[in-house]
Design an enzyme around this catalytic site. Sequence first.
Site, PDB file in Angstrom:
ATOM      1  CG  ASP A  80      -8.563  -5.195  11.860  1.00 36.69           C
ATOM      2  OD1 ASP A  80      -8.657  -4.941  13.082  1.00 36.69           O
ATOM      3  OD2 ASP A  80      -8.288  -4.333  11.007  1.00 36.69           O
ATOM      4  CD  GLU A 117     -17.132   1.506   2.141  1.00 40.37           C
ATOM      5  OE1 GLU A 117     -18.372   1.393   2.290  1.00 40.37           O
ATOM      6  OE2 GLU A 117     -16.370   1.696   3.102  1.00 40.37           O
ATOM      7  CG  HIS A 120      -5.870  -3.227   5.161  1.00 38.02           C
ATOM      8  ND1 HIS A 120      -5.146  -2.207   4.601  1.00 38.02           N
ATOM      9  CD2 HIS A 120      -5.775  -3.058   6.492  1.00 38.02           C
ATOM     10  CE1 HIS A 120      -4.632  -1.459   5.562  1.00 38.02           C
ATOM     11  NE2 HIS A 120      -4.989  -1.950   6.715  1.00 38.02           N
ATOM     12  NE  ARG A 138      -0.743  -0.695   4.879  1.00 38.09           N
ATOM     13  CZ  ARG A 138      -0.999  -0.189   6.075  1.00 38.09           C
ATOM     14  NH1 ARG A 138      -1.857   0.785   6.232  1.00 38.09           N
ATOM     15  NH2 ARG A 138      -0.392  -0.666   7.146  1.00 38.09           N
ATOM     16  CG  PHE A 187     -15.014  -2.116   3.430  1.00 31.10           C
ATOM     17  CD1 PHE A 187     -15.827  -3.055   4.048  1.00 31.10           C
ATOM     18  CD2 PHE A 187     -13.955  -1.569   4.150  1.00 31.10           C
ATOM     19  CE1 PHE A 187     -15.592  -3.447   5.358  1.00 31.10           C
ATOM     20  CE2 PHE A 187     -13.723  -1.956   5.461  1.00 31.10           C
ATOM     21  CZ  PHE A 187     -14.530  -2.889   6.074  1.00 31.10           C
ATOM     22  NE  ARG A 209      -3.158  -3.500   9.495  1.00 32.74           N
ATOM     23  CZ  ARG A 209      -2.323  -3.629  10.519  1.00 32.74           C
ATOM     24  NH1 ARG A 209      -1.460  -4.619  10.548  1.00 32.74           N
ATOM     25  NH2 ARG A 209      -2.341  -2.760  11.514  1.00 32.74           N
TER      26      ARG A 209
HETATM   27  C1  TPP Z   1     -18.213  -0.614   5.173  1.00 32.78           C
HETATM   28  C2  TPP Z   1     -17.018  -0.210   5.940  1.00 32.78           C
HETATM   29  N1  TPP Z   1     -16.176   0.711   5.427  1.00 32.78           N
HETATM   30  C3  TPP Z   1     -15.073   1.081   6.115  1.00 32.78           C
HETATM   31  C4  TPP Z   1     -14.786   0.539   7.324  1.00 32.78           C
HETATM   32  C5  TPP Z   1     -13.534   0.918   8.069  1.00 32.78           C
HETATM   33  N2  TPP Z   1     -13.902   1.607   9.333  1.00 32.78           N
HETATM   34  C6  TPP Z   1     -13.866   0.979  10.527  1.00 32.78           C
HETATM   35  S1  TPP Z   1     -14.370   1.953  11.785  1.00 32.78           S
HETATM   36  C7  TPP Z   1     -14.590   3.282  10.751  1.00 32.78           C
HETATM   37  C8  TPP Z   1     -14.974   4.609  11.328  1.00 32.78           C
HETATM   38  C9  TPP Z   1     -16.394   4.843  11.434  1.00 32.78           C
HETATM   39  O1  TPP Z   1     -16.710   5.770  12.424  1.00 32.78           O
HETATM   40  P1  TPP Z   1     -17.394   5.307  13.786  1.00 32.78           P
HETATM   41  O2  TPP Z   1     -17.998   3.996  13.539  1.00 32.78           O
HETATM   42  O3  TPP Z   1     -18.232   6.408  14.267  1.00 32.78           O
HETATM   43  O4  TPP Z   1     -16.107   5.057  14.674  1.00 32.78           O
HETATM   44  P2  TPP Z   1     -15.731   5.468  16.193  1.00 32.78           P
HETATM   45  O5  TPP Z   1     -16.658   6.494  16.664  1.00 32.78           O
HETATM   46  O6  TPP Z   1     -15.806   4.201  17.004  1.00 32.78           O
HETATM   47  O7  TPP Z   1     -14.323   5.948  16.134  1.00 32.78           O
HETATM   48  C10 TPP Z   1     -14.287   2.918   9.438  1.00 32.78           C
HETATM   49  C11 TPP Z   1     -14.354   3.803   8.284  1.00 32.78           C
HETATM   50  C12 TPP Z   1     -15.683  -0.436   7.825  1.00 32.78           C
HETATM   51  N3  TPP Z   1     -15.460  -1.053   9.003  1.00 32.78           N
HETATM   52  N4  TPP Z   1     -16.779  -0.780   7.128  1.00 32.78           N
END
Ligand code: TPP
Lengths: 329, 286
Positions: free
Chosen positions: A130, A71, A122, A23, A96, A180
Amino acid sequence: MINKIAKLNKKIFKADIEQAPTRDGYGKGLVEAGEKDKNVVVLCADLTESTRSHWFKEKFPQRFIEMGVAEQNMATVAAGLGISGKIPFISSYAVFSPGRNWEQIRTTIAYNDSNVKICGAHAGVSVGPDGATHQAIEDIATMRAMPNMKVIVPCDAIEAQKATIAAAQIYGPVYFRFAREKTPIFTTENSSFEIGKAYEIWAGKNPQIAIIGAGPVLYNALLAAQELEKEKISVIVLNCHTIKPLDEKKIIEVAKKCGAVVTVEEHNVIGGLGSAVAEVLAKNCPMPMEFIGMQDTFGESGEPDDLIEKYGMGAKDIIKAVKKVIKKK
Amino acid sequence: MHPLHDKKIKFLEETANLIRQDIIKMLVEAGSGHSAGPLGMTDIFTALYFHILNHNPKDPNWADRDRLVLSNGHICPVQYAALAWAGYFPMEEMMTLRKLGSRLQGHPHRGALPGVETTSGPLGSGLSQSAGIALAAKMDNKKYHIYCLMSDGEHDAGNTWEAAMFIGKNKLNNLIAIIDRNNIQIDGFTEDIMPLESLRNKYESFDWHVLEINGHDMRDIIAAVNEAKAVFEKPTVIIAHTIPGKDVSFMESDFAWHGIPPNKDQAKAALAELRTLGGKIKSEHQ
Ligand SMILES: Cc1ncc(C[n+]2csc(CCOP(=O)(O)OP(=O)(O)O)c2C)c(N)n1
Ligand SMILES: [Mg+2]
């Protein structure tokens, strides 16, 4: 022995060989592609740093588009940009994108023939702790089965950088798959890279087996080749970074020379590189094959090296597969 | 509705404090994982598993149990710790989080661990699955409730709004959604990345009953769920305002702590803070 023309890293089998995740090569490639062409734009779905899109964002903030965790919208917005003169690169994790947004990619990018490049980061079980939800093992299959889509799986950070730059210079949809974890950088700036060309990186004398692989696990194939040489088993290792369009000519040539093939990929054995190679050989010169990869199971949490070992994609497993397939010749 | 005695509140607050300590221990042992979300949602998980839910840890597949669906799977350390404290699995197993062969996968996997209702991690699919469970309950005339825990970040995803529309249309009043409104996601603050406000108006226009609470106030949490159960004509969403990283001062409200664990020194400092706080809960209620 290592094929001289491949111009691989001199430190290839040394413990201190440089390492980086593929990456990183994508991130650097984006910056370079952006410098070369002002139409290059980068979209990201709330994973800017982990997809290494942040280097582009820092350099070209006006050409970076934050999509949030969306996405499907990212793919379709990119489709619109791509038919309007832009060269969009969409960045997320492979599960995703192209996982969640597969149909959007199919219709609005591939069938629409929009100039969008899709980065699936990843990928593979080497994502590690994960767990299975984040370990894409089907992306090569789902993207390869899509008409008008090119599929590239770079083996190290340098090749990833070259692939990213090359993709910006051709028109049309491209999917690349990145990892990753840090892995050895065994190619060099001087190694050739052309989309659609496979390269012999290990060229044993009077080879008995052709090992055809893609992605960072290709390094394990080289380790296996070195071990096998000590045991007087001579092989060819082919770096088949472009899974579509496949370099059929080269694959047939090395396969015919050896008479048996082992494929190596960090992906389900159903539908990936192994399947692509099998399709070509079945049609042109059927021969015994073994398939290294995920044996149609999901991964799980764990350390990357442990997972590669548990799921049978290490050098040891490749050696075993080579010995097994030799007996079938 | 029964009045909540100080004693019960104190018990819940103390339990939450112990669960926070375990979250820190699990994360530092795992060496990867998410800190902010789990700590921010600890009070709600504690209220659910130790007061609200109709469940039986000794019979996790009991057909009439309330269902807790965790949509934002990355905050699973808080669910795992709450499940362990509630008696679903041995406490010592918490320390296997994210390790090879563990039932405590980096993101929850249905079938791997008792008490985990759905596989999650990929965001935006929990609310739809909750809708499916709620529909099945209605078809079978079951009286249990479905609690869907979600994050604010996953409201960027279209799937969430498809579910919201569907649940509003079908008046699935046996479903209670609780949103961790902590204002952060990976790339920054939600209102910078993809503004969600007015979240209340959005849900109201989809025909939901909307409540807003302080997600760290046990009485607030419990009262909101009681109200939700009393609303028959609509599904209810509880927007819980929370502080990501709650009770570990150097983690609070900083999106950098979304997806990283504390190192050994940070864990020590975090545990020291949490223990001091735990002591205060005891004395305040005495
Ligand atoms: C469909 C999807 N896209 C991207 C991700 C990667 N991802 C994991 S947590 C996250 C942040 C989302 O914000 P939130 O759920 O509010 O997180 P927190 O408040 O716990 O930090 C992302 C983009 C994912 N898990 N699923
Ligand atoms: Mg959030």
